[in-house]
Design a protein around this motif. Structure first.
Motif, PDB file in Angstrom:
ATOM      1  N   GLN A  22     -84.429 -48.164 105.122  1.00 47.29           N
ATOM      2  CA  GLN A  22     -85.460 -48.182 103.975  1.00 47.29           C
ATOM      3  C   GLN A  22     -84.585 -47.635 102.692  1.00 47.29           C
ATOM      4  N   ASP A  59     -96.510 -54.398 105.331  1.00 51.73           N
ATOM      5  CA  ASP A  59     -95.841 -53.863 104.216  1.00 51.73           C
ATOM      6  C   ASP A  59     -94.508 -53.839 104.097  1.00 51.73           C
ATOM      7  N   TYR A  60     -93.923 -53.325 105.270  1.00 49.61           N
ATOM      8  CA  TYR A  60     -92.412 -53.249 105.415  1.00 49.61           C
ATOM      9  C   TYR A  60     -91.697 -54.648 105.726  1.00 49.61           C
ATOM     10  N   SER A  63     -91.681 -55.941 102.298  1.00 51.88           N
ATOM     11  CA  SER A  63     -90.446 -55.365 101.358  1.00 51.88           C
ATOM     12  C   SER A  63     -89.327 -56.044 101.686  1.00 51.88           C
ATOM     13  N   LYS A  66     -89.083 -59.484 100.161  1.00 57.43           N
ATOM     14  CA  LYS A  66     -88.576 -59.461  98.785  1.00 57.43           C
ATOM     15  C   LYS A  66     -86.856 -59.495  98.513  1.00 57.43           C
TER      16      LYS A  66
END
Length: 372
Positions: A22, A59-60, A63, A66
């Motif tokens: 993360q 959602d992860y 991310s 991106k």
């Protein structure tokens, strides 16, 4: 393909066990999936907090996309009491690939892990129904009274694998990062719905290589020479249910070599000094795999190991036009960097425990192959 070749073409290489973390760490390591030669990354959910539902996982994955738009990411969820059959069905509709099971406390961020698999039978039934994959971290927690330690935790787990497979014979199951001959033989004995990932570092290391050497310490730990031989044998054979899952797991250097500075006090260092479990191979992964397989006569099966077998089991066809070409290294061009540093931390001193730097496997060594 002869082992005398000077170049190898691999169709859409895929890593079916990746930790991408993360925050700043994720920003540093996620682009390394592609630079290490991989086209697909099957991403683990043991974040802080873990990914326990479909929305968090989707959602992860977004991310990560991106951070590395050209890479295909497959998301997974963390097996826990909050995970229900209905959530499994929602996840399947959202194209989430699998669910990862961690026994309690055996590795990074596994404090909420599993103690009793039978309570999850309704979840496994829903996974079987929706064609999702169950990924098993194949160890039981250490227990001195029961005679369990890091060296026998994997063989002690195999009964759980057999029981789940017998109850759900159509459920696709992957025993993750096998390290023992017992695990290889167990997976061989199971049906076609049971497969096994093998890391490159377990194809290279034995117990002597991590004892007292934090950079080579991971969970599960590397075992005995005969165990390593069994892993090499099954890759050399090209068995269709054994394939690459790197378990590439980056940790800040300060967590691999704990000090009073990084732990906060001498007392903390004495009582909680265990170094982080994980080996980082992502930025060198495909050349590393080629180098290791060639060293034990399995280079002909590189494509099976890093692409074909795993993609067939996970039902993830290779993306057209995504071949990666390797060529033999010349001179020092294949020397593995000593460290990878987040760009925003480059100005920090080596003594600063907040500096985000990750030491890769094979740091400072030469690989036999590079990406062309």
């Amino acid at each position: 393909m002869s082992q005398a070749v000077d170049s190898i073409s691999v169709p859409s290489p895929a890593d079916f066990h990746v930790h991408l973390r993360q925050g700043e760490m994720s920003a540093l390591v996620t682009p390394h999936v592609a630079s290490g030669g991989m086209d697909l990354a099957y991403v683990m959910p043991n974040l802080a907090p873990p990914l326990t539902n479909a929305k968090q996982t989707v959602d992860y994955v977004h991310s990560l996309e991106k951070l590395a738009p050209g890479t295909e990411f497959c998301g997974t969820m963390y097996l826990c009491p909050e995970l229900t059959p209905d959530e499994i069905r929602r996840a399947a509709k959202a194209h989430i690939a699998g669910v990862k099971s961690y026994p309690r406390g055996v590795t990074t961020n596994s404090d909420g892990g599993i103690e009793n698999y039978e309570v999850y039978y309704p979840v496994f039934a829903a996974m079987e129904e929706t064609n999702m994959v169950l990924n098993l971290h194949g160890e039981v927690p250490s227990d001195a009274e029961e005679g369990v330690c890091v060296l026998n935790a994997e063989p002690r787990f195999l009964g759980h694998l057999k029981k789940i497979h017998s109850q759900f014979p159509k459920l696709r199951i992957v025993l993750e990062h096998a390290t023992t001959r017992a695990a290889v033989e167990c997976v061989r004995s199971c049906g076609d719905t049971v497969a096994c990932s093998i890391t490159p570092h377990h194809l290279d290391l034995i117990v002597d290589d991590w004892a007292g050497k934090p950079i080579n310490f991971c969970k599960p730990v590397a075992k005995y020479p005969d165990d390593r031989a069994a892993l090499r044998e099954v890759i050399r054979e090209g068995h269709p249910r054994f394939f690459l899952g790197s378990d590439s797991a980056p940790h800040p250097l300060a967590n691999k070599y704990p000090s009073t500075t990084s732990r906060g006090s001498a007392d903390a260092l004495v009582h909680d000094c265990g170094c982080a479990a994980g080996i980082y191979t992502q930025p060198i992964l495909l050349p590393l795999c080629a180098t290791l397989l060639e060293s034990f006569g399995a280079l002909d099966n590189l494509g099976k190991y890093v692409s074909e077998n795993g993609r067939a089991f996970y039902q993830r066809p290779a993306r057209p036009g995504r071949e990666v070409v390797l060529r033999r290294a010349i001179g020092d061009e294949s020397k593995v960097p000593s460290v990878y540093v987040h760009p925003s931390h480059a100005h920090k001193s080596e003594e600063d425990p907040t500096k985000l730097e990750v030491v890769p496997f094979y740091a400072g060594k030469q690989l036999a192959w590079v990406i062309a």
